[in-house]
Write an enzyme that holds these catalytic residues in place. Sequence first.
Site, PDB file in Angstrom:
ATOM      1  N   LYS A 191      -0.188 -11.846  -6.223  1.00  0.00           N
ATOM      2  CA  LYS A 191      -1.121 -11.833  -7.362  1.00  0.00           C
ATOM      3  C   LYS A 191      -0.784 -12.915  -8.383  1.00  0.00           C
ATOM      4  O   LYS A 191       0.307 -13.458  -8.422  1.00  0.00           O
ATOM      5  CB  LYS A 191      -1.183 -10.428  -7.972  1.00  0.00           C
ATOM      6  CG  LYS A 191      -2.021  -9.504  -7.064  1.00  0.00           C
ATOM      7  CD  LYS A 191      -2.318  -8.150  -7.653  1.00  0.00           C
ATOM      8  CE  LYS A 191      -3.212  -7.389  -6.646  1.00  0.00           C
ATOM      9  NZ  LYS A 191      -3.440  -6.001  -7.057  1.00  0.00           N
ATOM     10  N   ARG A 207       1.273  -2.287  -0.812  1.00  0.00           N
ATOM     11  CA  ARG A 207       0.141  -2.976  -0.187  1.00  0.00           C
ATOM     12  C   ARG A 207       0.444  -4.468  -0.225  1.00  0.00           C
ATOM     13  O   ARG A 207       0.530  -5.057  -1.310  1.00  0.00           O
ATOM     14  CB  ARG A 207      -1.121  -2.637  -0.988  1.00  0.00           C
ATOM     15  CG  ARG A 207      -2.396  -3.249  -0.467  1.00  0.00           C
ATOM     16  CD  ARG A 207      -3.547  -2.883  -1.400  1.00  0.00           C
ATOM     17  NE  ARG A 207      -4.781  -3.503  -0.965  1.00  0.00           N
ATOM     18  CZ  ARG A 207      -5.138  -4.751  -1.231  1.00  0.00           C
ATOM     19  NH1 ARG A 207      -4.343  -5.519  -1.960  1.00  0.00           N
ATOM     20  NH2 ARG A 207      -6.291  -5.231  -0.800  1.00  0.00           N
TER      21      ARG A 207
HETATM   22  C1  7PJ Z   1      -5.418  -3.719  -4.867  1.00  0.00           C
HETATM   23  C2  7PJ Z   1      -6.335  -3.046  -4.071  1.00  0.00           C
HETATM   24  C3  7PJ Z   1      -4.369  -2.981  -5.488  1.00  0.00           C
HETATM   25  C4  7PJ Z   1      -5.279  -1.031  -4.431  1.00  0.00           C
HETATM   26  C5  7PJ Z   1      -6.863  -5.139  -4.153  1.00  0.00           C
HETATM   27  C6  7PJ Z   1      -5.656  -8.412  -4.201  1.00  0.00           C
HETATM   28  C7  7PJ Z   1      -6.878  -7.875  -4.825  1.00  0.00           C
HETATM   29  N1  7PJ Z   1      -6.273  -1.715  -3.843  1.00  0.00           N
HETATM   30  N2  7PJ Z   1      -7.240  -3.948  -3.637  1.00  0.00           N
HETATM   31  N3  7PJ Z   1      -4.348  -1.639  -5.233  1.00  0.00           N
HETATM   32  N4  7PJ Z   1      -5.764  -5.043  -4.883  1.00  0.00           N
HETATM   33  N5  7PJ Z   1      -5.189   0.287  -4.239  1.00  0.00           N
HETATM   34  O1  7PJ Z   1      -5.157  -7.951  -3.171  1.00  0.00           O
HETATM   35  O2  7PJ Z   1      -5.160  -9.416  -4.778  1.00  0.00           O
HETATM   36  O3  7PJ Z   1      -3.521  -3.482  -6.229  1.00  0.00           O
HETATM   37  S1  7PJ Z   1      -7.754  -6.613  -3.876  1.00  0.00           S
END
Ligand code: 7PJ
Length: 279
Positions: A221, A257
């Site tokens: 990020k 994630r």
């Molecule tokens: C997240 C997400 C996160 C959850 C994205 C990226 C943006 N879902 N979907 N948590 N981020 N739960 O991956 O940079 O931080 S999309």
Amino acid sequence: MLAFPIRPHADGRPQVMGIVNVTPDSFSDGGRHASMQAARDHALGLLDAGADCLDIGGESTRPGAEPVSVAQELDRVIPVIEAISAERPDAQISIDTMKPDVARAAVHAGAGLWNDVNALRAAGAPETAMELGVPVCLMHMQGEPRTMQADPHYDDVVNDVARYLGQRAGALLSTGFDRELIVLDPGIGFGKTLAHNLKLIASLEHFVSLGLPVLFGASRKRFINAIDETATDAMDRLGGSLAVALHAARSGCAIVRVHDVRETAQALKVQVAISRYAD
Ligand code: 7PJ
């Protein structure tokens, strides 16, 4: 079929969730079929690299991203979920969507968790979650992706985010949804300044102490670039991503994630191995 893993491994390591973006810009300019194939191949590679589960998303939620229609999103994610499930029947798949209709179709195609960056604020979303009966991840976001980074503001970011997550969990529980199936996520980068992100990361133990599993996503990020100004390219943020993933693990998070599955899984295993020798 095993249930989707929403608790840490027995040795304390968080589950590693590999990110699979099925958006035309993120993969291939060779058309719909090519981007489906590329996403499928990428997903299988992440499983081989040690992912415990996969998160499939068909709508970019990056700052400034424009929304897509239900039909477009279905068209992107459903064939990919079907292809992964056909190839690896035991694969644990999460659907990253704000849309109840997409979540329903994805679960019917084989997904076992609904990851909603909008925390079920769409009309009918809590009722759909109740109907589907799969675990749900409720993420905090201030505003909406298109405008969320314009001027984020909090009285007290940790309290404000925790209160919001408590309210969204309450809305879901009021439909009769099982508390054991709720996952919380402070939403790093979603309507937050660098200071907000760092305060939330430093306070992950507080979120874990609320008693529900915590999913943490900070992989590649932008805030990492705010700390290391050389990392303008998202591909150059592996070091920062690993640093926060290890911190999330030490804080007790249940799921991390990430894009870099092999590197993250390895770092987490090394951290656990060392901790066995700590006094
Ligand atoms: C997240 C997400 C996160 C959850 C994205 C990226 C943006 N879902 N979907 N948590 N981020 N739960 O991956 O940079 O931080 S999309």
